[in-house]
Write an enzyme that holds these catalytic residues in place. Structure first.
Site, mmCIF file in Angstrom:
data_model
loop_
_atom_site.group_PDB
_atom_site.id
_atom_site.type_symbol
_atom_site.label_atom_id
_atom_site.label_comp_id
_atom_site.label_asym_id
_atom_site.label_seq_id
_atom_site.Cartn_x
_atom_site.Cartn_y
_atom_site.Cartn_z
ATOM 1 C CB SER A 65 19.952 28.020 100.216
ATOM 2 O OG SER A 65 21.102 27.601 100.917
ATOM 3 C CE LYS A 68 21.902 25.040 99.280
ATOM 4 N NZ LYS A 68 21.636 24.741 100.700
ATOM 5 C CE1 TYR A 193 26.119 25.495 96.661
ATOM 6 C CE2 TYR A 193 27.500 26.483 98.364
ATOM 7 C CZ TYR A 193 26.312 25.898 97.973
ATOM 8 O OH TYR A 193 25.306 25.721 98.895
ATOM 9 C CE1 TYR A 245 18.810 26.128 103.813
ATOM 10 C CE2 TYR A 245 17.820 27.852 105.154
ATOM 11 C CZ TYR A 245 18.633 27.462 104.100
ATOM 12 O OH TYR A 245 19.267 28.410 103.355
ATOM 13 C CB VAL A 263 21.613 32.143 105.060
ATOM 14 C CG1 VAL A 263 21.330 30.731 105.507
ATOM 15 C CG2 VAL A 263 22.773 32.206 104.081
#
Length: 309
Positions: A65, A68, A193, A245, A263
């Protein structure tokens, strides 16, 4: 190598290692379940030197992540704010990063922010390129430029493992396609992705990326602009409000550093006008953040007064 953080970092890393026993590695992506939960490593980059803790700071791990942040920057460079934020919102969420519930209840059905999976999928669908290969090349070039490491590449095993287990992300994508947020082919988007998430770095790479974001998107050593300053500012803002998160609010209070976790156990930190931080600790808490990494950032913020608040 003279390092003003050296002794402190060793002490802090040894202090947080005990918390790794309370976390678990991400096992819903089979390839990530092979990580050693006891690992803890950190790098700090100040623009002149890089300082390492005990721990294998050259250990490779995937961005997950953390990617992102970089795809958001690239999409904003490709399209500008108006188009990007017509597809994804700017609000934090108290839900897990892979939740579908807000998509069902929001009108229009666009993701709340770019740091949750649905939002990242919507942002990734905007990256310009004639093929996934071309899009990935552009993203890899950005990661390599920000880190100063031309050897960074994709871990194909992790990408394959993620693609084959991407049932929830596939569901999120089809839901958004039904509502016009995503217009591209879902399998092609998931291929991009999962490869984006499988870009492989080490702590030093992350620290340099964090340093570039902390310094208005400048190259960490050559000082030219890689990401426009306003986009770097937007990205750091999302890191503060949504980067950890649904623990982002508590993290802002306890630590107060713009940061983004993944993660795999990675965390990138960007202290505005100051240092970049790269952390690896694959044992995760229940919200998907590195349990030792969170504790380590809290210690660093307290010891060096790094909070932006």
């Amino acid at each position: 190598m003279v390092c003003r953080y050296g002794d402190d970092l060793r002490s802090m890393v040894n202090q947080v290692k005990q918390y790794t026993k309370e976390g678990n590695v991400a096992n819903y992506i089979p390839a990530l379940s092979l990580a050693d939960p006891a690992d803890v490593a950190v790098s700090i980059y100040d623009g002149k030197d890089t300082c390492f803790s005990e721990g294998n700071h050259y250990q490779l791990f995937t961005l997950q992540s953390i990617s992102k942040v970089l795809t958001l920057a690239l999409a904003l460079m490709d399209h500008g704010r108006e188009i990007v934020f017509s597809k994804v919102g700017m609000e934090p969420t108290g839900d897990p990063f892979n939740s579908i519930s807000k998509l069902e209840s929001n009108i229009p059905s666009k993701p709340l922010n770019p740091m949750i999976n649905a939002g990242a999928l919507a942002v990734s669908s905007l990256i310009k390129g004639n093929s996934n290969e071309g899009k990935l090349k552009r993203l890899l070039n950005l990661v390599r430029e920000l880190s100063g490491n031309n050897q960074i590449n994709i871990n194909k095993e992790v990408a394959k493992s993620e693609f084959e287990s991407a049932n929830l992300n596939r569901a999120l994508s089809y839901f958004m396609k039904q509502h016009g947020i995503i217009t591209s082919d879902v399998d092609e988007l998931l291929d991009f992705y999962t490869k984006q998430c499988a870009i492989e770095v080490n702590c030093e790479d992350l620290a340099k990326i964090g340093y570039a974001l902390a310094h208005q998107g400048e190259h960490p050593s050559d000082k030219y602009s890689v990401i426009p300053a306003e986009i770097a500012r937007l990205v750091k803002t999302f890191m503060v409000t949504c980067g950890m998160y649904n623990a982002s609010g508590e993290f802002a209070i306890r630590v107060g550093i713009p940061a983004k976790s993944g993660v795999s156990g990675g965390i990138v930190g960007a202290v505005p006008g100051s240092i970049g931080i790269g952390i690896y600790g694959p044992a995760l808490d229940e919200k998907g953040n590195s349990i030792a990494g969170m504790k380590l950032l809290e210690l660093l913020a307290s010891r060096y007064h790094l909070s932006i608040f």
